[in-house]
Design a protein around this motif. Structure first.
Motif, mmCIF file in Angstrom:
data_model
loop_
_atom_site.group_PDB
_atom_site.id
_atom_site.type_symbol
_atom_site.label_atom_id
_atom_site.label_comp_id
_atom_site.label_asym_id
_atom_site.label_seq_id
_atom_site.Cartn_x
_atom_site.Cartn_y
_atom_site.Cartn_z
ATOM 1 N N GLY A 15 0.690 -1.239 0.069
ATOM 2 C CA GLY A 15 -0.003 0.026 0.137
ATOM 3 C C GLY A 15 0.819 1.329 -0.061
ATOM 4 O O GLY A 15 0.451 2.238 -0.760
ATOM 5 N N ILE A 16 2.155 1.288 0.977
ATOM 6 C CA ILE A 16 2.607 2.552 0.717
ATOM 7 C C ILE A 16 3.880 2.684 -0.081
ATOM 8 O O ILE A 16 4.506 3.524 -0.219
ATOM 9 N N HIS A 17 4.000 1.604 -0.966
ATOM 10 C CA HIS A 17 5.011 1.478 -1.725
ATOM 11 C C HIS A 17 5.182 2.788 -2.864
ATOM 12 O O HIS A 17 6.013 3.419 -2.981
ATOM 13 N N PRO A 18 3.981 3.176 -3.303
ATOM 14 C CA PRO A 18 3.749 4.220 -4.066
ATOM 15 C C PRO A 18 4.164 5.479 -3.283
ATOM 16 O O PRO A 18 4.812 6.623 -3.986
ATOM 17 N N THR A 33 11.424 7.620 6.694
ATOM 18 C CA THR A 33 11.588 6.380 7.382
ATOM 19 C C THR A 33 10.358 5.637 7.176
ATOM 20 O O THR A 33 8.870 6.241 7.358
ATOM 21 N N ALA A 34 10.269 4.252 6.844
ATOM 22 C CA ALA A 34 9.263 3.609 6.528
ATOM 23 C C ALA A 34 8.886 2.658 7.754
ATOM 24 O O ALA A 34 10.060 1.759 8.171
ATOM 25 N N ILE A 35 7.593 2.600 8.381
ATOM 26 C CA ILE A 35 7.626 1.748 9.778
ATOM 27 C C ILE A 35 6.678 0.796 8.904
ATOM 28 O O ILE A 35 5.358 1.207 8.853
ATOM 29 N N ILE A 36 6.954 -0.576 9.268
ATOM 30 C CA ILE A 36 6.070 -1.843 8.705
ATOM 31 C C ILE A 36 5.698 -2.582 9.523
ATOM 32 O O ILE A 36 6.374 -2.938 10.450
ATOM 33 N N THR A 37 4.180 -2.988 9.392
ATOM 34 C CA THR A 37 3.724 -3.948 10.033
ATOM 35 C C THR A 37 4.417 -5.211 10.043
ATOM 36 O O THR A 37 4.973 -5.765 9.124
ATOM 37 N N MET A 38 4.364 -6.061 11.307
ATOM 38 C CA MET A 38 4.834 -7.347 11.351
ATOM 39 C C MET A 38 3.887 -8.516 11.462
ATOM 40 O O MET A 38 4.086 -9.440 12.028
ATOM 41 N N ALA A 39 2.634 -8.064 11.029
ATOM 42 C CA ALA A 39 1.542 -9.137 11.212
ATOM 43 C C ALA A 39 1.465 -9.872 9.976
ATOM 44 O O ALA A 39 0.228 -11.011 10.082
ATOM 45 N N ASP A 40 1.858 -9.660 8.808
ATOM 46 C CA ASP A 40 1.663 -10.451 7.653
ATOM 47 C C ASP A 40 1.733 -11.967 7.814
ATOM 48 O O ASP A 40 2.703 -12.342 8.473
ATOM 49 N N SER A 41 0.706 -12.743 7.439
ATOM 50 C CA SER A 41 0.806 -14.239 7.599
ATOM 51 C C SER A 41 0.453 -15.060 6.205
ATOM 52 O O SER A 41 0.076 -16.348 6.301
ATOM 53 N N GLY A 42 0.503 -14.366 5.100
ATOM 54 C CA GLY A 42 -0.075 -14.852 3.774
ATOM 55 C C GLY A 42 0.904 -15.177 2.845
ATOM 56 O O GLY A 42 2.124 -14.625 2.942
ATOM 57 N N GLY A 43 1.040 -15.941 1.924
ATOM 58 C CA GLY A 43 1.578 -16.281 0.692
ATOM 59 C C GLY A 43 2.937 -16.828 1.317
ATOM 60 O O GLY A 43 3.113 -17.582 2.171
ATOM 61 N N SER A 44 3.954 -16.253 0.246
ATOM 62 C CA SER A 44 5.510 -16.693 0.674
ATOM 63 C C SER A 44 5.753 -16.442 2.079
ATOM 64 O O SER A 44 6.573 -17.158 2.659
ATOM 65 N N LEU A 64 11.516 -1.607 0.920
ATOM 66 C CA LEU A 64 13.028 -1.462 0.615
ATOM 67 C C LEU A 64 13.258 -1.183 -0.861
ATOM 68 O O LEU A 64 14.046 -0.250 -1.340
ATOM 69 N N VAL A 65 12.381 -1.943 -1.400
ATOM 70 C CA VAL A 65 12.295 -1.824 -3.170
ATOM 71 C C VAL A 65 12.055 -0.452 -3.386
ATOM 72 O O VAL A 65 12.326 0.164 -4.329
ATOM 73 N N ALA A 66 10.917 0.014 -2.737
ATOM 74 C CA ALA A 66 10.498 1.491 -3.087
ATOM 75 C C ALA A 66 11.376 2.480 -2.718
ATOM 76 O O ALA A 66 11.480 3.477 -3.603
ATOM 77 N N LEU A 67 12.192 2.312 -1.863
ATOM 78 C CA LEU A 67 13.158 3.376 -1.530
ATOM 79 C C LEU A 67 14.617 3.071 -2.219
ATOM 80 O O LEU A 67 15.738 3.717 -2.094
ATOM 81 N N ALA A 68 14.736 1.967 -2.800
ATOM 82 C CA ALA A 68 16.060 1.637 -3.459
ATOM 83 C C ALA A 68 16.386 2.509 -4.382
ATOM 84 O O ALA A 68 15.560 3.297 -5.220
ATOM 85 N N GLU A 69 17.781 2.697 -4.533
ATOM 86 C CA GLU A 69 18.341 3.483 -5.592
ATOM 87 C C GLU A 69 18.047 2.842 -6.778
ATOM 88 O O GLU A 69 18.238 1.395 -7.077
ATOM 89 N N ASP A 70 17.747 3.635 -8.029
ATOM 90 C CA ASP A 70 17.422 3.115 -9.122
ATOM 91 C C ASP A 70 17.822 3.640 -10.548
ATOM 92 O O ASP A 70 17.263 4.080 -11.616
#
Length: 294
Positions: A15-18, A33-44, A64-70
């Motif tokens: 959601g916050i990627h863009p 600073t991105a502060i991220i939930t630690m509740a994910d339990s689906g998929g990979s 991490l990918v959203a803020l990565a150098e590109d």
């Protein structure tokens, strides 16, 4: 030289990627600073969490990918690696390379926090990514009819008998506490952005961690809530923009200073695609809100 503003974005990685991608282009004006939930339990993420007993890494990876150098070719290649998902291979199909790498780094370095820091160096990110907590928890939702969903996956992809039912209570099981780094980032921020993202499973999943409401209340910076464009079955079918804001206030204990609302027309082909998943435009009743609406 003008001092940079500190901007904290709270939510889940997709959601916050863009938001993070956009803020990255103003790195000369703000520290992100991105502060991220630690509740994910689906998929990979869920499979790796179960197999290794580590904190979930999927949402962290997206931040991490959203803020990565590109800028350079090898930067773009690294970003593609972190996003790559295996579509074949016994035991590998469905897994994301970035999730696997973060899990391996956690095993080597002994903690998820160190793994995130190492991945941040690899990607040369423009900012900081922090987990909201280092406690191993699930979020639990109780519906108006007393039925309980015991993890993020069941809330995010509920059975059809949950459609049309309101979530009345959200909490973590067991109780979780905010990390010192996340608490410091929130309380000292010049601006906090919550969302966009799934209201309960991505956004409020952070706000039910002990210490988060207090940190948000203690912050003197501007509190911005980015309202979703679409409803989510089993979560927010009957919630308007004002309804979403009311739920944020309920769990945070503070009204947003600014609410961002979409007023542009959503293309028909997108509406049709969302409708197949019982998702529809959030009713815009922002005129009922007392705070600034953008």
């Amino acid at each position: 030289m003008t001092e940079k503003a500190s901007v904290v974005v709270i939510g889940g990685g997709t959601g916050i990627h863009p938001v993070l991608r956009g803020l990255k282009y103003y790195e000369d004006q703000c520290d992100i600073t991105a502060i991220i939930t630690m509740a994910d339990s689906g998929g990979s993420t869920g499979h790796l969490r179960d197999e290794f007993g580590r904190l979930p890494v999927g949402d962290v990876r997206m931040a991490l990918v959203a803020l990565a150098e590109d800028v350079e070719e090898h930067d773009r290649l690294l970003r593609e690696l972190f996003l790559y998902r295996f579509d074949k291979g016994n035991g590998l199909s469905g897994h994301n390379f970035g999730n696997l790498l973060l899990t391996v780094l956690s095993e080597i370095l002994g903690s998820e926090a160190e793994a995130v820091r190492a991945a941040a160096r690899l990607l040369r990110i423009k900012g900081t990514v922090l987990p909201i907590t280092e406690d191993r928890v699930h979020i639990q939702a109780t519906y108006e009819d007393g039925v309980v969903a015991h993890n993020e996956h069941d809330i995010d992809e509920p059975p059809h008998d949950r459609y049309g039912k309101r979530i009345t209570t959200l909490c973590t099981v067991p109780a979780a506490s905010i990390t010192a780094e996340a608490q410091e980032a929130i309380t000292t921020a010049d601006m906090i952005v919550l969302g966009p993202g799934d209201l309960y499973s991505s956004l409020l999943a952070n706000c039910v961690v002990a210490g988060v409401p207090e940190a948000l209340q203690a912050c003197s910076g501007t509190f911005v809530y980015a309202a979703n464009l679409m409803t989510k079955p089993g979560q927010t079918e009957d919630l308007s923009v004002a309804g979403h804001v009311a739920e944020v206030v309920k769990y945070v204990g503070r009204e947003p200073d600014v609410v961002i609302v979409n007023t542009s027309t959503i293309p028909d082909y997108l509406l049709q695609k969302y409708a197949k998943d019982a998702q529809f435009p959030v009713v815009d009743d922002a005129e009922l809100l007392s705070m600034k609406v953008v």
